[in-house]
Design a protein around this motif. Sequence first.
Motif, PDB file in Angstrom:
ATOM      1  N   LEU A 323     -24.768 -11.814   6.171  1.00 24.83           N
ATOM      2  CA  LEU A 323     -25.872 -12.557   6.755  1.00 24.83           C
ATOM      3  C   LEU A 323     -25.543 -13.028   8.167  1.00 24.83           C
ATOM      4  O   LEU A 323     -26.435 -13.133   9.006  1.00 24.83           O
ATOM      5  CB  LEU A 323     -26.227 -13.750   5.867  1.00 24.83           C
ATOM      6  N   SER A 324     -24.263 -13.305   8.440  1.00 27.63           N
ATOM      7  CA  SER A 324     -23.867 -13.635   9.813  1.00 27.63           C
ATOM      8  C   SER A 324     -24.121 -12.459  10.735  1.00 27.63           C
ATOM      9  O   SER A 324     -24.594 -12.619  11.864  1.00 27.63           O
ATOM     10  CB  SER A 324     -22.385 -14.027   9.866  1.00 27.63           C
ATOM     11  N   VAL A 325     -23.806 -11.267  10.256  1.00 22.88           N
ATOM     12  CA  VAL A 325     -24.043 -10.056  11.038  1.00 22.88           C
ATOM     13  C   VAL A 325     -25.542  -9.867  11.258  1.00 22.88           C
ATOM     14  O   VAL A 325     -25.980  -9.526  12.361  1.00 22.88           O
ATOM     15  CB  VAL A 325     -23.435  -8.831  10.334  1.00 22.88           C
ATOM     16  N   CYS A 326     -26.344 -10.103  10.221  1.00 24.98           N
ATOM     17  CA  CYS A 326     -27.799  -9.970  10.347  1.00 24.98           C
ATOM     18  C   CYS A 326     -28.330 -10.885  11.444  1.00 24.98           C
ATOM     19  O   CYS A 326     -29.121 -10.470  12.302  1.00 24.98           O
ATOM     20  CB  CYS A 326     -28.480 -10.295   9.022  1.00 24.98           C
ATOM     21  N   ARG A 327     -27.903 -12.133  11.415  1.00 24.34           N
ATOM     22  CA  ARG A 327     -28.380 -13.077  12.422  1.00 24.34           C
ATOM     23  C   ARG A 327     -27.929 -12.658  13.821  1.00 24.34           C
ATOM     24  O   ARG A 327     -28.714 -12.718  14.788  1.00 24.34           O
ATOM     25  CB  ARG A 327     -27.867 -14.484  12.120  1.00 24.34           C
ATOM     26  N   ALA A 328     -26.667 -12.231  13.964  1.00 24.07           N
ATOM     27  CA  ALA A 328     -26.167 -11.829  15.279  1.00 24.07           C
ATOM     28  C   ALA A 328     -26.957 -10.645  15.827  1.00 24.07           C
ATOM     29  O   ALA A 328     -27.311 -10.610  17.009  1.00 24.07           O
ATOM     30  CB  ALA A 328     -24.680 -11.486  15.181  1.00 24.07           C
ATOM     31  N   ILE A 329     -27.244  -9.674  14.968  1.00 26.54           N
ATOM     32  CA  ILE A 329     -27.992  -8.486  15.414  1.00 26.54           C
ATOM     33  C   ILE A 329     -29.410  -8.856  15.811  1.00 26.54           C
ATOM     34  O   ILE A 329     -29.926  -8.433  16.855  1.00 26.54           O
ATOM     35  CB  ILE A 329     -27.989  -7.418  14.311  1.00 26.54           C
ATOM     36  N   VAL A 330     -30.087  -9.654  14.977  1.00 28.47           N
ATOM     37  CA  VAL A 330     -31.472 -10.030  15.261  1.00 28.47           C
ATOM     38  C   VAL A 330     -31.553 -10.864  16.535  1.00 28.47           C
ATOM     39  O   VAL A 330     -32.428 -10.648  17.382  1.00 28.47           O
ATOM     40  CB  VAL A 330     -32.079 -10.781  14.060  1.00 28.47           C
ATOM     41  N   HIS A 331     -30.638 -11.824  16.703  1.00 29.26           N
ATOM     42  CA  HIS A 331     -30.643 -12.645  17.914  1.00 29.26           C
ATOM     43  C   HIS A 331     -30.358 -11.798  19.148  1.00 29.26           C
ATOM     44  O   HIS A 331     -30.916 -12.059  20.221  1.00 29.26           O
ATOM     45  CB  HIS A 331     -29.602 -13.754  17.785  1.00 29.26           C
ATOM     46  N   ALA A 332     -29.485 -10.793  19.017  1.00 30.26           N
ATOM     47  CA  ALA A 332     -29.202  -9.912  20.149  1.00 30.26           C
ATOM     48  C   ALA A 332     -30.435  -9.124  20.572  1.00 30.26           C
ATOM     49  O   ALA A 332     -30.532  -8.689  21.718  1.00 30.26           O
ATOM     50  CB  ALA A 332     -28.064  -8.951  19.799  1.00 30.26           C
ATOM     51  N   HIS A 333     -31.370  -8.950  19.652  1.00 29.15           N
ATOM     52  CA  HIS A 333     -32.630  -8.266  19.955  1.00 29.15           C
ATOM     53  C   HIS A 333     -33.707  -9.230  20.444  1.00 29.15           C
ATOM     54  O   HIS A 333     -34.848  -8.818  20.685  1.00 29.15           O
ATOM     55  CB  HIS A 333     -33.146  -7.519  18.720  1.00 29.15           C
ATOM     56  N   GLY A 334     -33.380 -10.520  20.567  1.00 28.78           N
ATOM     57  CA  GLY A 334     -34.369 -11.499  21.001  1.00 28.78           C
ATOM     58  C   GLY A 334     -35.281 -11.971  19.886  1.00 28.78           C
ATOM     59  O   GLY A 334     -36.369 -12.498  20.167  1.00 28.78           O
ATOM     60  N   GLY A 335     -34.860 -11.806  18.638  1.00 28.39           N
ATOM     61  CA  GLY A 335     -35.684 -12.204  17.500  1.00 28.39           C
ATOM     62  C   GLY A 335     -35.107 -13.385  16.755  1.00 28.39           C
ATOM     63  O   GLY A 335     -34.191 -14.065  17.217  1.00 28.39           O
ATOM     64  N   ASN A 336     -35.652 -13.637  15.566  1.00 31.80           N
ATOM     65  CA  ASN A 336     -35.165 -14.726  14.722  1.00 31.80           C
ATOM     66  C   ASN A 336     -35.221 -14.286  13.264  1.00 31.80           C
ATOM     67  O   ASN A 336     -35.950 -13.353  12.904  1.00 31.80           O
ATOM     68  CB  ASN A 336     -36.002 -15.994  14.930  1.00 31.80           C
ATOM     69  N   ILE A 337     -34.442 -14.941  12.423  1.00 29.82           N
ATOM     70  CA  ILE A 337     -34.349 -14.581  11.015  1.00 29.82           C
ATOM     71  C   ILE A 337     -34.360 -15.849  10.177  1.00 29.82           C
ATOM     72  O   ILE A 337     -33.869 -16.897  10.618  1.00 29.82           O
ATOM     73  CB  ILE A 337     -33.075 -13.747  10.737  1.00 29.82           C
ATOM     74  N   GLU A 338     -34.920 -15.776   8.987  1.00 27.41           N
ATOM     75  CA  GLU A 338     -35.017 -16.934   8.106  1.00 27.41           C
ATOM     76  C   GLU A 338     -35.016 -16.470   6.654  1.00 27.41           C
ATOM     77  O   GLU A 338     -35.214 -15.287   6.357  1.00 27.41           O
ATOM     78  CB  GLU A 338     -36.302 -17.716   8.382  1.00 27.41           C
ATOM     79  N   ALA A 339     -34.779 -17.425   5.759  1.00 31.98           N
ATOM     80  CA  ALA A 339     -34.807 -17.160   4.324  1.00 31.98           C
ATOM     81  C   ALA A 339     -35.527 -18.301   3.633  1.00 31.98           C
ATOM     82  O   ALA A 339     -35.440 -19.456   4.076  1.00 31.98           O
ATOM     83  CB  ALA A 339     -33.386 -17.017   3.774  1.00 31.98           C
ATOM     84  N   ARG A 340     -36.230 -17.983   2.560  1.00 31.01           N
ATOM     85  CA  ARG A 340     -36.920 -19.019   1.802  1.00 31.01           C
ATOM     86  C   ARG A 340     -37.059 -18.580   0.349  1.00 31.01           C
ATOM     87  O   ARG A 340     -37.095 -17.382   0.034  1.00 31.01           O
ATOM     88  CB  ARG A 340     -38.302 -19.299   2.395  1.00 31.01           C
ATOM     89  N   ASN A 341     -37.109 -19.568  -0.527  1.00 29.26           N
ATOM     90  CA  ASN A 341     -37.354 -19.301  -1.944  1.00 29.26           C
ATOM     91  C   ASN A 341     -38.853 -19.245  -2.193  1.00 29.26           C
ATOM     92  O   ASN A 341     -39.607 -20.085  -1.694  1.00 29.26           O
ATOM     93  CB  ASN A 341     -36.727 -20.405  -2.804  1.00 29.26           C
ATOM     94  N   THR A 342     -39.279 -18.240  -2.937  1.00 32.21           N
ATOM     95  CA  THR A 342     -40.672 -18.149  -3.359  1.00 32.21           C
ATOM     96  C   THR A 342     -40.768 -18.502  -4.839  1.00 32.21           C
ATOM     97  O   THR A 342     -39.759 -18.752  -5.500  1.00 32.21           O
ATOM     98  CB  THR A 342     -41.218 -16.734  -3.111  1.00 32.21           C
ATOM     99  N   GLU A 343     -41.982 -18.513  -5.368  1.00 28.21           N
ATOM    100  CA  GLU A 343     -42.150 -18.874  -6.772  1.00 28.21           C
ATOM    101  C   GLU A 343     -41.433 -17.907  -7.701  1.00 28.21           C
ATOM    102  O   GLU A 343     -40.908 -18.302  -8.741  1.00 28.21           O
ATOM    103  CB  GLU A 343     -43.646 -18.921  -7.127  1.00 28.21           C
ATOM    104  N   ASP A 344     -41.412 -16.649  -7.321  1.00 27.48           N
ATOM    105  CA  ASP A 344     -40.848 -15.639  -8.212  1.00 27.48           C
ATOM    106  C   ASP A 344     -39.679 -14.885  -7.600  1.00 27.48           C
ATOM    107  O   ASP A 344     -39.352 -13.776  -8.023  1.00 27.48           O
ATOM    108  CB  ASP A 344     -41.934 -14.639  -8.627  1.00 27.48           C
ATOM    109  N   GLY A 345     -39.018 -15.464  -6.593  1.00 24.74           N
ATOM    110  CA  GLY A 345     -37.884 -14.768  -6.011  1.00 24.74           C
ATOM    111  C   GLY A 345     -37.438 -15.374  -4.698  1.00 24.74           C
ATOM    112  O   GLY A 345     -37.585 -16.570  -4.460  1.00 24.74           O
ATOM    113  N   VAL A 346     -36.888 -14.529  -3.832  1.00 26.14           N
ATOM    114  CA  VAL A 346     -36.359 -14.948  -2.530  1.00 26.14           C
ATOM    115  C   VAL A 346     -36.853 -13.972  -1.474  1.00 26.14           C
ATOM    116  O   VAL A 346     -36.894 -12.755  -1.706  1.00 26.14           O
ATOM    117  CB  VAL A 346     -34.814 -14.977  -2.534  1.00 26.14           C
ATOM    118  N   GLU A 347     -37.210 -14.496  -0.313  1.00 27.77           N
ATOM    119  CA  GLU A 347     -37.652 -13.649   0.794  1.00 27.77           C
ATOM    120  C   GLU A 347     -36.785 -13.898   2.020  1.00 27.77           C
ATOM    121  O   GLU A 347     -36.574 -15.031   2.432  1.00 27.77           O
ATOM    122  CB  GLU A 347     -39.111 -13.925   1.153  1.00 27.77           C
ATOM    123  N   PHE A 348     -36.280 -12.795   2.574  1.00 26.87           N
ATOM    124  CA  PHE A 348     -35.618 -12.814   3.872  1.00 26.87           C
ATOM    125  C   PHE A 348     -36.560 -12.138   4.859  1.00 26.87           C
ATOM    126  O   PHE A 348     -37.081 -11.045   4.572  1.00 26.87           O
ATOM    127  CB  PHE A 348     -34.288 -12.064   3.833  1.00 26.87           C
TER     128      PHE A 348
END
Length: 360
Positions: A323-348
């Motif tokens: 997940l550290s790698v994911c954040r580094a790659i996304v930020h290097a592209h000028g984007g952002n990343i997040e995670a949240r729990n849903t009622e029936d699972g998890v969304e990244f």
Amino acid sequence: MHTKKTKFKLSTWFPFSWRDLLITGVILLCAAELCILLQMANTSDGFASPVFVLAVLLISRLTTGYLYGLIAAVSGVVCVNFIFTYPYWAVNFTIAGYPLTFFTFLMVSVITCTLTTQARQQERLRIENEKEKMRANLLRSVSHDIRTPLTSIVGSTSAVLENPGLSVEERQELLEDARDEAQWLIRVVENLLSITRIGADQAQITKEPEAAEEVMGEAVRKFRKRFPGTSVCVSVPDDLLLVPMDAILIEQVLSNLLENAIFHGKAVHVKLSVQKDGPYARFSVWNDGYHIPDKDLPTLFEGTLKHSESTDCDGKRSMGLGLSVCRAIVHAHGGNIEARNTEDGVEFAFRLPCSEEEQV
């Protein structure tokens, strides 16, 4: 030795830059033109000093070091004296208040340059501290992620070599375990190479417009090959969505998120989607696995998650590095990343800026 030390200090305090020289020239020219316009409007004398004080302040703030602020201070005093103070177009150092004017310009320059230099040094220190923190988290995570699969590979292969009486099924199972651990080790090394590449000061992310569905399709194809028993659903827009990206790195982000769903969430169903979200393309990876503890969500992408923090996760797999790698790659592209729990699972979910054509 003394000479080298002096050169280092001079280059630090008075660095030369064509950009800073251009900024200095443009601001001084604008200040002079403004004063000429005020002079043509028959404004009373005394307007030039405040204008050039402001020019010195801006130059000292926008340039690096003390050189251009001092140049601006001297140039401002000369301009005020030579052009905008009676007798015009003549240098007169005997004018009352001239030393005070020069001292004011000089102090504005020195104080502003000092504050700007300190602010930039503090920012550099903050960035260096963040890099050191990332390296420490990376090493802590990698020490476990590399040691565990290597131990398993050595154990499985030793069992096969030292026990010739094992059945074919037992040998097959041990070799499959060794192969799975080797594949995981390859993923860890790929993550290490990616985060090292992004963290290098000289490295640049090369972005090319890529079809989002093609990048997702390649990641899903590899995932299905490794995990044929997991249900994967893909949703893409009807129209072609082009996103500037390094396709290999973004594919790695998707692969990391997909593998986390299996290794940590124990997911059975996974859904991938991409859609237009204003000026961004929003990629979503949802799974029906275990929820992430709420206390872990704020620091999930910092690589600080400990193996024992959740009993639902596989203790031998750390998702901190991935997940550290994911954040580094996304930020290097000028984007952002997040995670949240849903009622029936998890969304990244992560967002990447679209191309100018897509933003229209």
